[in-house]
Write an enzyme that holds these catalytic residues in place. Structure first.
Site, PDB file in Angstrom:
ATOM      1  N   ASP A  35      20.742 -48.457  -7.381  1.00  0.00           N
ATOM      2  CA  ASP A  35      19.337 -48.025  -7.366  1.00  0.00           C
ATOM      3  C   ASP A  35      18.837 -47.964  -5.925  1.00  0.00           C
ATOM      4  OD1 ASP A  35      16.886 -48.311  -9.776  1.00  0.00           O
ATOM      5  OD2 ASP A  35      16.336 -48.136  -7.661  1.00  0.00           O
ATOM      6  N   THR A 137      15.475 -36.150 -21.301  1.00  0.00           N
ATOM      7  CA  THR A 137      14.155 -36.302 -21.925  1.00  0.00           C
ATOM      8  C   THR A 137      13.871 -35.178 -22.920  1.00  0.00           C
ATOM      9  OG1 THR A 137      11.789 -36.178 -21.420  1.00  0.00           O
ATOM     10  CG2 THR A 137      13.237 -35.089 -19.882  1.00  0.00           C
ATOM     11  N   ASP A 138      12.959 -35.445 -23.848  1.00  0.00           N
ATOM     12  CA  ASP A 138      12.555 -34.388 -24.796  1.00  0.00           C
ATOM     13  C   ASP A 138      11.730 -33.301 -24.099  1.00  0.00           C
ATOM     14  OD1 ASP A 138      10.203 -35.830 -24.391  1.00  0.00           O
ATOM     15  OD2 ASP A 138       9.834 -36.232 -26.518  1.00  0.00           O
ATOM     16  N   GLU A 139      11.234 -33.598 -22.878  1.00  0.00           N
ATOM     17  CA  GLU A 139      10.360 -32.622 -22.208  1.00  0.00           C
ATOM     18  C   GLU A 139      11.087 -31.332 -21.838  1.00  0.00           C
ATOM     19  OE1 GLU A 139       7.609 -33.968 -19.312  1.00  0.00           O
ATOM     20  OE2 GLU A 139       7.266 -35.874 -20.318  1.00  0.00           O
ATOM     21  N   TYR A 186       8.959 -31.644 -13.147  1.00  0.00           N
ATOM     22  CA  TYR A 186       9.790 -32.764 -13.603  1.00  0.00           C
ATOM     23  C   TYR A 186      10.774 -32.289 -14.678  1.00  0.00           C
ATOM     24  CZ  TYR A 186      11.064 -36.653 -16.687  1.00  0.00           C
ATOM     25  OH  TYR A 186      11.764 -37.512 -17.496  1.00  0.00           O
ATOM     26  N   LYS A 190      14.872 -31.962 -14.722  1.00  0.00           N
ATOM     27  CA  LYS A 190      15.720 -32.656 -15.713  1.00  0.00           C
ATOM     28  C   LYS A 190      16.573 -31.632 -16.474  1.00  0.00           C
ATOM     29  CE  LYS A 190      15.884 -36.491 -16.772  1.00  0.00           C
ATOM     30  NZ  LYS A 190      16.700 -37.626 -16.253  1.00  0.00           N
TER      31      LYS A 190
HETATM   32  P1  NAD Z   1      11.442 -45.065 -13.636  1.00  0.00           P
HETATM   33  O1  NAD Z   1      10.690 -44.129 -12.762  1.00  0.00           O
HETATM   34  O2  NAD Z   1      10.773 -46.283 -14.161  1.00  0.00           O
HETATM   35  O3  NAD Z   1      12.760 -45.574 -12.856  1.00  0.00           O
HETATM   36  C1  NAD Z   1      13.562 -44.720 -12.106  1.00  0.00           C
HETATM   37  C2  NAD Z   1      14.544 -45.574 -11.301  1.00  0.00           C
HETATM   38  O4  NAD Z   1      15.401 -44.695 -10.569  1.00  0.00           O
HETATM   39  C3  NAD Z   1      13.866 -46.489 -10.278  1.00  0.00           C
HETATM   40  O5  NAD Z   1      14.441 -47.774 -10.325  1.00  0.00           O
HETATM   41  C4  NAD Z   1      14.132 -45.814  -8.940  1.00  0.00           C
HETATM   42  O6  NAD Z   1      14.205 -46.726  -7.847  1.00  0.00           O
HETATM   43  C5  NAD Z   1      15.485 -45.156  -9.222  1.00  0.00           C
HETATM   44  N1  NAD Z   1      15.713 -43.991  -8.356  1.00  0.00           N
HETATM   45  C6  NAD Z   1      14.873 -42.956  -8.123  1.00  0.00           C
HETATM   46  N2  NAD Z   1      15.437 -42.098  -7.240  1.00  0.00           N
HETATM   47  C7  NAD Z   1      16.651 -42.595  -6.938  1.00  0.00           C
HETATM   48  C8  NAD Z   1      17.724 -42.154  -6.098  1.00  0.00           C
HETATM   49  N3  NAD Z   1      17.625 -41.028  -5.386  1.00  0.00           N
HETATM   50  N4  NAD Z   1      18.855 -42.896  -6.031  1.00  0.00           N
HETATM   51  C9  NAD Z   1      18.962 -44.052  -6.749  1.00  0.00           C
HETATM   52  N5  NAD Z   1      17.983 -44.527  -7.538  1.00  0.00           N
HETATM   53  C10 NAD Z   1      16.835 -43.806  -7.643  1.00  0.00           C
HETATM   54  O7  NAD Z   1      12.041 -44.175 -14.797  1.00  0.00           O
HETATM   55  P2  NAD Z   1      12.196 -44.488 -16.369  1.00  0.00           P
HETATM   56  O8  NAD Z   1      10.932 -44.213 -17.041  1.00  0.00           O
HETATM   57  O9  NAD Z   1      12.857 -45.793 -16.538  1.00  0.00           O
HETATM   58  O10 NAD Z   1      13.222 -43.312 -16.762  1.00  0.00           O
HETATM   59  C11 NAD Z   1      14.613 -43.483 -16.604  1.00  0.00           C
HETATM   60  C12 NAD Z   1      15.312 -42.229 -17.056  1.00  0.00           C
HETATM   61  O11 NAD Z   1      15.009 -41.966 -18.418  1.00  0.00           O
HETATM   62  C13 NAD Z   1      14.918 -40.979 -16.275  1.00  0.00           C
HETATM   63  O12 NAD Z   1      16.070 -40.199 -16.067  1.00  0.00           O
HETATM   64  C14 NAD Z   1      13.932 -40.272 -17.197  1.00  0.00           C
HETATM   65  O13 NAD Z   1      13.964 -38.890 -16.982  1.00  0.00           O
HETATM   66  C15 NAD Z   1      14.482 -40.651 -18.551  1.00  0.00           C
HETATM   67  N6  NAD Z   1      13.497 -40.729 -19.650  1.00  0.00           N
HETATM   68  C16 NAD Z   1      12.361 -41.468 -19.509  1.00  0.00           C
HETATM   69  C17 NAD Z   1      11.479 -41.577 -20.595  1.00  0.00           C
HETATM   70  C18 NAD Z   1      10.226 -42.408 -20.504  1.00  0.00           C
HETATM   71  O14 NAD Z   1       9.416 -42.377 -21.420  1.00  0.00           O
HETATM   72  N7  NAD Z   1      10.020 -43.183 -19.475  1.00  0.00           N
HETATM   73  C19 NAD Z   1      11.761 -40.912 -21.787  1.00  0.00           C
HETATM   74  C20 NAD Z   1      12.934 -40.134 -21.880  1.00  0.00           C
HETATM   75  C21 NAD Z   1      13.802 -40.067 -20.803  1.00  0.00           C
HETATM   76  O1  DAU Z   2       8.608 -37.481 -23.327  1.00  0.00           O
HETATM   77  C1  DAU Z   2       9.371 -38.226 -22.448  1.00  0.00           C
HETATM   78  C2  DAU Z   2       8.661 -38.357 -21.123  1.00  0.00           C
HETATM   79  O2  DAU Z   2       7.566 -39.258 -21.333  1.00  0.00           O
HETATM   80  C3  DAU Z   2       9.550 -38.848 -19.997  1.00  0.00           C
HETATM   81  O3  DAU Z   2      10.576 -37.910 -19.767  1.00  0.00           O
HETATM   82  C4  DAU Z   2       8.748 -39.066 -18.710  1.00  0.00           C
HETATM   83  O4  DAU Z   2       9.567 -39.625 -17.709  1.00  0.00           O
HETATM   84  C5  DAU Z   2       7.610 -40.020 -19.020  1.00  0.00           C
HETATM   85  O5  DAU Z   2       6.792 -40.166 -17.873  1.00  0.00           O
HETATM   86  C6  DAU Z   2       6.764 -39.523 -20.196  1.00  0.00           C
HETATM   87  O6  DAU Z   2       6.036 -38.325 -19.820  1.00  0.00           O
HETATM   88  P1  DAU Z   2       4.500 -38.092 -20.230  1.00  0.00           P
HETATM   89  O7  DAU Z   2       3.901 -37.153 -19.267  1.00  0.00           O
HETATM   90  O8  DAU Z   2       4.366 -37.806 -21.677  1.00  0.00           O
HETATM   91  O9  DAU Z   2       3.945 -39.616 -19.999  1.00  0.00           O
HETATM   92  P2  DAU Z   2       2.579 -40.156 -19.345  1.00  0.00           P
HETATM   93  O10 DAU Z   2       2.549 -41.639 -19.614  1.00  0.00           O
HETATM   94  O11 DAU Z   2       2.391 -39.699 -17.954  1.00  0.00           O
HETATM   95  O12 DAU Z   2       1.456 -39.465 -20.231  1.00  0.00           O
HETATM   96  C7  DAU Z   2       1.388 -39.628 -21.631  1.00  0.00           C
HETATM   97  C8  DAU Z   2       0.228 -38.779 -22.148  1.00  0.00           C
HETATM   98  O13 DAU Z   2      -1.004 -39.343 -21.683  1.00  0.00           O
HETATM   99  C9  DAU Z   2       0.259 -37.351 -21.642  1.00  0.00           C
HETATM  100  O14 DAU Z   2      -0.204 -36.487 -22.675  1.00  0.00           O
HETATM  101  C10 DAU Z   2      -0.729 -37.350 -20.484  1.00  0.00           C
HETATM  102  C11 DAU Z   2      -1.754 -38.405 -20.891  1.00  0.00           C
HETATM  103  N1  DAU Z   2      -2.373 -39.164 -19.777  1.00  0.00           N
HETATM  104  C12 DAU Z   2      -1.554 -39.768 -18.875  1.00  0.00           C
HETATM  105  C13 DAU Z   2      -2.074 -40.481 -17.817  1.00  0.00           C
HETATM  106  C14 DAU Z   2      -1.168 -41.139 -16.817  1.00  0.00           C
HETATM  107  C15 DAU Z   2      -3.756 -39.261 -19.678  1.00  0.00           C
HETATM  108  O15 DAU Z   2      -4.503 -38.734 -20.520  1.00  0.00           O
HETATM  109  N2  DAU Z   2      -4.267 -39.953 -18.618  1.00  0.00           N
HETATM  110  C16 DAU Z   2      -3.496 -40.567 -17.670  1.00  0.00           C
HETATM  111  O16 DAU Z   2      -4.045 -41.166 -16.727  1.00  0.00           O
END
Ligand code: NAD
Ligand code: DAU
Length: 380
Positions: A35, A137-139, A186, A190
């Site tokens: 990381d 991700t589903d996005e 984003y 992905k």
């Molecule tokens: P996060 O932002 O919390 O963590 C990302 C991690 O990657 C951090 O520890 C950061 O230091 C590390 N990182 C970033 N750039 C890097 C680099 N160049 N080299 C090495 N390490 C690096 O992310 P998350 O929410 O835990 O998501 C993890 C994965 O899951 C991502 O690939 C994201 O697309 C995917 N994902 C997230 C969600 C969600 O809801 N959070 C849902 C579906 C998929």
């Molecule tokens: O669907 C999977 C994705 O979910 C992951 O791939 C992404 O890494 C993760 O960040 C997340 O994306 P979203 O954009 O859905 O998550 P976020 O928490 O940013 O926002 C969730 C919803 O809430 C979205 O519809 C935007 C809204 N939102 C978000 C923030 C931060 C607000 O209304 N106000 C806010 O301040």
């Protein structure tokens, strides 16, 4: 079987849950957390396992090709679980280059390093078959409509391909066959990385697997994302910036259920296959926000709902996807995975965790965080 696995992004939100699960469940494995420790990476997320003999942390950038190559050789790595990414949509709107660099070029750097090490050995390290597991991700699938052919007001009951009924905001779901249609920088980055992973299987025969998961929630999520940000704001009675009308729908999964799915798919998923991961748990943002307010208020001993006036409607996110909904029946049917927690239980656990871990929150919101927050919401 002994294995040597690199988890990238293991200091982030989901990655830390994956590392913890693997380190505790497989003492015979070597788990290497690679990381860069960006703003989103935090070693405090792994305090409880950092001294385990089967765990090693390496601070490195996945884009640093030489370092990755050397690490794979040094540790005789046979598996890569790739989570490192820039993950926040709002940041990608402001700074798309960083997302292309890490999510696309970083993934390519890992793929090429793994190919150089594994291909000459016949995609095995000793007797162990190699595996490159890419977390997506589903996005990447774009956005779904809120429609019902019979004209019933959503949410309505619908039947997934698993045969189970559940509440939904539309009759369509993302399946593994849904065409890619990313809208944000984003999700475009992905999507591009997913294509590179599949190309490495199709072109070179690399044993890959890809999963696409819905929104995760739970402990250790950086408070730029909806749920931890709003819990913290409610606690401190700060405004809750709801984008647009709060009508967008997300499909929420407890992070430990995602980590269990990753463990299962890493070990038992079919090579070159794709699995969607999600809990059939759709919520409108505004409804979740109300649940969060009621829960925080109750747990802090305030009258339930007292903080509803913190809800502040602000300018919508550019290109804001309307609805995500994952059909995870393939994973449920083929590998027997199921989410373990009801949403109400998961939210209660999550809110409690953030309220009980104010020191963690204070730590990650010190430094540059305030500047980021003001900049992000300026003029909204
Ligand atoms: P996060 O932002 O919390 O963590 C990302 C991690 O990657 C951090 O520890 C950061 O230091 C590390 N990182 C970033 N750039 C890097 C680099 N160049 N080299 C090495 N390490 C690096 O992310 P998350 O929410 O835990 O998501 C993890 C994965 O899951 C991502 O690939 C994201 O697309 C995917 N994902 C997230 C969600 C969600 O809801 N959070 C849902 C579906 C998929
Ligand atoms: O669907 C999977 C994705 O979910 C992951 O791939 C992404 O890494 C993760 O960040 C997340 O994306 P979203 O954009 O859905 O998550 P976020 O928490 O940013 O926002 C969730 C919803 O809430 C979205 O519809 C935007 C809204 N939102 C978000 C923030 C931060 C607000 O209304 N106000 C806010 O301040």
């Amino acid at each position: 079987m002994k294995r040597s696995i690199v988890v990238t992004g293991g200091a982030g939100f989901i990655g830390s849950h994956v590392v913890r699960l693997l380190v505790n469940k497989y003492p015979e494995y070597r788990i290497i957390n690679l990381d860069k420790l960006t703003y989103a990476g935090n070693l405090a997320n792994l305090k409880d396992i950092e001294d385990k003999p089967n765990y090693r942390f390496v601070k490195a950038d996945i884009c640093d090709f030489e370092t990755v190559c050397a690490l794979l050789q040094e540790e005789k790595v046979d598996g890569i679980i790739h989570l490192a990414a820039e993950s926040h949509v709002d940041r990608s709107i402001k700074d798309p280059f960083t997302f292309a660099r890490t999510n696309v070029m970083g993934t390519l750097s890992l793929l090429q390093a793994a190919k150089l090490y594994w291909e000459p050995q016949g995609w095995k390290v000793g007797d162990v078959p190699c595996r490159f597991y890419h977390i997506s991700t589903d996005e990447v699938y774009g956005a779904l409509q809120m429609t019902d052919p019979e004209g019933i007001e959503p949410p309505f009951t619908t039947k997934a391909s698993s045969g189970k009924h559940h509440l939904a905001y539309g009759s369509e779901f993302f399946t593994e066959g849904t065409k890619y249609q990313p809208h944000s920088p984003y999700s475009a980055a992905k999507a591009s990385s997913d294509h590179f992973v599949r190309a490495f299987h199709d072109t070179y025969g690399m044993p890959t697997v890809v999963t696409n998961c819905s929104n995760n929630y739970g402990p250790y999520q950086f408070p730029e994302k909806l749920i931890p940000l709003f819990i913290n704001n409610i606690r401190h009675r700060k405004p809750l910036p709801v984008y647009g009308k709060g009508e967008n729908v997300r499909d929420w999964l407890y992070v430990e259920d995602h980590a269990r799915a990753i463990d299962l798919i890493f070990h038992e998923g079919k090579v070159a296959d794709t699995y969607n991961i999600g809990g059939f748990n759709e919520w409108k943002n505004i409804d979740i926000i109300r649940v969060l307010i009621n829960t925080v208020d109750r747990l802090l001993g305030r009258p339930e709902g007292a903080d509803m006036d913190l809800i502040t409607y602000v300018t919508d996110r550019a290109g804001h996807d309307l609805r995500y909904a994952i059909d995870s029946s393939k994973l449920q049917r083929e590998l027997g995975w199921e989410p373990s927690l009801q949403f109400e239980e998961g939210i209660e656990k999550t809110v409690r965790w953030y309220l009980d871990n104010q020191a963690w929150m204070d730590n990650v919101t010190s430094g540059d965080y305030q500047k980021y927050y003001e900049e992000m919401y300026k003029g909204r």
